[in-house]
Design an enzyme around this catalytic site. Structure first.
Site, PDB file in Angstrom:
ATOM      1  N   GLY A  17       0.785  -1.227   0.000  1.00 43.93           N
ATOM      2  CA  GLY A  17       0.000   0.000   0.000  1.00 43.93           C
ATOM      3  C   GLY A  17       0.813   1.271   0.000  1.00 43.93           C
ATOM      4  CG  ASP A  60       3.353  -4.917  17.501  1.00 42.27           C
ATOM      5  OD1 ASP A  60       2.685  -3.943  17.096  1.00 42.27           O
ATOM      6  OD2 ASP A  60       2.984  -5.647  18.441  1.00 42.27           O
ATOM      7  CE1 TYR A 151      -7.703   4.243   9.155  1.00 43.05           C
ATOM      8  CE2 TYR A 151      -9.177   6.085   8.680  1.00 43.05           C
ATOM      9  CZ  TYR A 151      -8.029   5.361   8.396  1.00 43.05           C
ATOM     10  OH  TYR A 151      -7.202   5.761   7.371  1.00 43.05           O
ATOM     11  CB  ILE A 186      -5.223   6.036  -1.546  1.00 41.62           C
ATOM     12  CG1 ILE A 186      -5.149   7.508  -1.116  1.00 41.62           C
ATOM     13  CG2 ILE A 186      -4.057   5.673  -2.451  1.00 41.62           C
ATOM     14  CD1 ILE A 186      -5.117   8.506  -2.253  1.00 41.62           C
ATOM     15  N   PRO A 189      -4.758  -1.941  -0.527  1.00 42.29           N
ATOM     16  CG  PRO A 189      -3.165  -3.644  -0.358  1.00 42.29           C
ATOM     17  CD  PRO A 189      -3.304  -2.178  -0.668  1.00 42.29           C
TER      18      PRO A 189
END
Length: 254
Positions: A17, A60, A151, A186, A189
């Protein structure tokens, strides 16, 4: 060529991405790039595809110890860090009613805490020599009301933390700039997942020319802004936010 020649860059979420596109453009313009991601197989493949100026470290971004280890590894290998691109992200399509506390915590662990940790632990290396640039990937979700509450919360935090870091560096006379990028739709994925198009062929988007109102953008549309903010061309730019959304945020509602 050469807009970031000789610079060392760290790009989180670089396996695919936007992160992959950012890393590729930075390498094309002369940087050495460390890609990090939790997906080891894709991360190694991405670095191999980009070429010898790219390398990969498993990472991570929600782990404080991982950040300490990654920054120490970069210091050991390169002795410097000029560019930090906090790009790693995740999305749950959960609204304020059905979002679980676990989804909320995971989202903020990766995109809010991850950005905080990245800035905190990278700052000593970024200011070690001639200064550096931090670019935090936020979203139009920090400006508009989207139902994906976890989000949106995380990306709103990124917007605010960016300004905090920028002003801190100014008041402390640190030669480090910090800006945020707020992308609209955009073709990545993550967006394919959000739109229920996993496994389908990518949308065909023209490489050149102005895009129609309903169009998605390409990862390269974002990567070119990242390149500008990472380079010395943007030396007088800090604490700013850059909308890459084809006019979405400023469009009137009808």
């Amino acid at each position: 060529m050469g807009r970031v020649a000789g610079k060392i860059a760290l790009v989180t979420g670089g396996a695919s991405g936007l992160g992959f596109a950012d890393a590729k453009v930075l390498v094309e313009e002369g940087a050495k790039v460390i890609l990090t991601d939790i997906d080891v197989e894709k991360g190694k493949a991405a670095a191999l595809e980009i070429g010898p100026s790219a390398s990969f470290i498993k990472h991570d971004v929600g782990s404080e110890q991982d950040w300490i280890d990654v920054v120490n590894k970069i210091d050991e290998l390169h002795g410097n860090l000029d560019i930090l691109i906090n790009n790693a992200g995740i999305v749950f399509m959960s609204n304020p009613v059905n979002c679980t506390l676990n989804e909320f915590r995971i989202s903020n662990r990766i995109m809010s805490e991850g950005v905080f940790l990245g800035m905190k632990y990278s700052l000593p290396l970024l200011q070690k020599y001639s200064g550096g640039s931090i670019v935090n990937m936020s979203s139009t979700a920090s400006h508009l009301g989207y139902p994906m509450i976890a989000y949106s919360a995380a990306k709103g935090a990124v917007r605010s933390m960016t300004k905090s870091m920028a002003i801190y560096c100014k008041t402390e006379s640190l030669l480090v700039r910090c800006n945020s990028v707020h992308a609209g739709g955009i073709e990545t994925p993550m967006v394919q997942f959000a739109q229920g198009r996993v496994g389908e062929a990518p949308v065909d988007i023209p490489a050149q020319g102005v895009l129609p109102a309903e169009s998605l953008g390409t990862p390269n549309d974002v990567a070119r802004m990242i390149l500008y903010l990472a380079s010395d061309e943007s030396r007088f730019v800090t604490g700013a936010e850059f909308l890459i959304d084809n006019g979405l945020v400023v469009s009137p509602a009808y």
